[in-house]
Design an enzyme around this catalytic site. Structure first.
Site, PDB file in Angstrom:
ATOM      1  N   CYS A  52       0.727  -1.345  -0.058  1.00  0.00           N
ATOM      2  CA  CYS A  52       0.216  -0.109  -0.203  1.00  0.00           C
ATOM      3  C   CYS A  52       0.800   1.323  -0.103  1.00  0.00           C
ATOM      4  CB  CYS A  52      -1.206  -0.069   1.051  1.00  0.00           C
ATOM      5  SG  CYS A  52      -1.941   1.439   1.242  1.00  0.00           S
ATOM      6  N   CYS A  70      -7.169  -5.140 -19.049  1.00  0.00           N
ATOM      7  CA  CYS A  70      -7.816  -4.090 -18.596  1.00  0.00           C
ATOM      8  C   CYS A  70      -7.268  -2.695 -18.457  1.00  0.00           C
ATOM      9  CB  CYS A  70      -8.800  -4.141 -17.458  1.00  0.00           C
ATOM     10  SG  CYS A  70      -7.686  -4.404 -15.754  1.00  0.00           S
ATOM     11  N   HIS A 107      -8.405   3.434  -0.830  1.00  0.00           N
ATOM     12  CA  HIS A 107      -9.065   2.768  -1.976  1.00  0.00           C
ATOM     13  C   HIS A 107      -8.027   2.091  -2.792  1.00  0.00           C
ATOM     14  CE1 HIS A 107     -11.931   2.323  -5.271  1.00  0.00           C
ATOM     15  NE2 HIS A 107     -11.017   2.949  -5.793  1.00  0.00           N
ATOM     16  N   HIS A 110     -11.260  -2.519  -7.459  1.00  0.00           N
ATOM     17  CA  HIS A 110     -12.525  -3.452  -7.438  1.00  0.00           C
ATOM     18  C   HIS A 110     -12.139  -4.582  -7.515  1.00  0.00           C
ATOM     19  CE1 HIS A 110     -14.194   0.699  -7.849  1.00  0.00           C
ATOM     20  NE2 HIS A 110     -15.153   0.164  -7.290  1.00  0.00           N
ATOM     21  N   ASP A 114     -14.333 -12.444 -12.696  1.00  0.00           N
ATOM     22  CA  ASP A 114     -13.946 -12.922 -14.017  1.00  0.00           C
ATOM     23  C   ASP A 114     -12.446 -13.288 -14.189  1.00  0.00           C
ATOM     24  OD1 ASP A 114     -13.277 -10.427 -14.082  1.00  0.00           O
ATOM     25  OD2 ASP A 114     -14.122  -9.613 -15.642  1.00  0.00           O
ATOM     26  N   ARG A 122     -10.593 -11.375 -10.130  1.00  0.00           N
ATOM     27  CA  ARG A 122      -9.709 -10.278 -10.780  1.00  0.00           C
ATOM     28  C   ARG A 122      -9.712  -9.061  -9.618  1.00  0.00           C
ATOM     29  NH1 ARG A 122     -11.033  -5.989 -14.549  1.00  0.00           N
ATOM     30  NH2 ARG A 122     -12.921  -6.812 -14.875  1.00  0.00           N
ATOM     31  N   CYS A 124      -8.587  -5.849  -9.554  1.00  0.00           N
ATOM     32  CA  CYS A 124      -8.282  -4.690 -10.648  1.00  0.00           C
ATOM     33  C   CYS A 124      -7.713  -3.482  -9.701  1.00  0.00           C
ATOM     34  CB  CYS A 124      -9.479  -4.349 -11.302  1.00  0.00           C
ATOM     35  SG  CYS A 124      -9.308  -3.309 -12.785  1.00  0.00           S
TER      36      CYS A 124
END
Length: 135
Positions: A52, A70, A107, A110, A114, A122, A124
């Protein structure tokens, strides 16, 4: 960022602004998102640990990283089950599962159902929400 409380590290917004770069603050403290294919690590193949950027907590290891296409770094599992917390996110007219650092409540991104085996998930993650420690 919502009013969700959590994490072990708590700082004032002024302290976070002083510590983090503008991109990191936007993502970690304001639940922002970097544009795809622009942040760090989305195409990195190096071996090591992703921490982090706000609190240095271990989040993901390169052995769980995969190319999802992605434009963000993607992982099929966190470094340990309690490294991240999941929250229901209904912003932008959709229902998603938000991922935050369990240590500082920053944050990260997400998680979607999939991904590849063995988890089918996943994660992301915004590259600016992490720092990389080479193995």
């Amino acid at each position: 960022m919502s009013d969700v409380k959590g994490g072990k590290v708590e700082k004032s917004e002024a302290e976070w602004r002083e510590q983090l770069t503008p991109e990191q603050y936007y993502i970690l403290r304001q639940a922002g998102t970097e544009r795809p294919f622009t942040g760090p690590y989305w195409d990195s193949k190096e071996k090591g640990l992703y921490r982090c950027a706000a609190c240095d907590e271990p989040l993901f290891i390169s052995d769980t990283k995969f190319d999802s296409g992605c434009g963000w770094p993607s992982y099929f599992a966190p470094v340990k089950d309690d490294a991240v917390i999941e929250l229901r996110d209904t912003s932008h007219g959709m229902v998603r599962t938000e991922i935050r650092c369990a240590n500082c409540n920053g944050h990260l991104g997400h998680v979607f159902p999939d991904g590849p085996p063995p988890t089918g998930l996943r994660y992301c993650i915004n590259g600016h929400s992490m720092v990389f420690e080479q193995a």
